[in-house]
Enzyme design. Sequence first.
Site: not given
Length: 269
Positions: A143, A156
């Site tokens: 990501s 995250y």
Amino acid sequence: MEVRGKCVVVTGGANGIGRALCDAFARGGARAIGIADIDPSTAASVAAAVQAKYPACQTLPRRVDVSSEAAVQAFADEFTGRFGQIDVFCSNAGIMMRKGIETTDVEWLRMWGVNVMGHVNAAKAVLPQMLARGSGYFVNTVSAAGLLSQIGSASYATTKHAAIGFAEWLSITYGDRGIRVSCVCPQGVQTRMLLGEDGARKGFLQEGSVTPEFVAEKTLEGIANEQFLILPHEEVLEYYRRKGKDYDRWLRGMRRLQEQVSQQFGLGI
């Protein structure tokens, strides 16, 4: 690497980017695709759709929890036994949790298990056969959060940074022995993680978001060029450069962005 004729495994292959990757690899001429996912029925549906569309590509769908070393190894062994080898392992499975400091220990461990150990378990499972051949490719879906950060999710942001670190280590350690590594680092992608189950979630990453198919297309381009960083959102590279050039200025900018996001959307994405 040329994907035609290759044997590929995709974790998290039943939905989103993983599903698009399966289609893209089959379209590119992959000989076999293993579709590993926590949702076995959807994985089977994806496998059937791929084989119907690309009859020359064989598929193997299975339920796999990537946080389990034993489960990943068992799937890799089964796939290798059937198709001979694994040329490309797309470690794509990932999860999101929109919490900050209140994230529990159990939740941290779950995030770590999928977003970090999923990549580690993939390497443990197939690195030996790749080293024996002197060739192999790991494609890790990470990501842009791994290069930058993630507003609204401590776990995250942290696990995606760790995932980048592990991929770097793999490339440094084994790159001269024929092992290639790519990290796919998009920003907003139009999947359930961004849109929510009802497809109605609104957030700051919606603007500029891309389709899973676009990410898959860019991923195959990156594999062909053997790029470490695959950036479907090209602007991420400029953000990353700014971060490295003046960390304190970048942090101030991120705090301003967090305030804007909080006022407009709340800290959830």
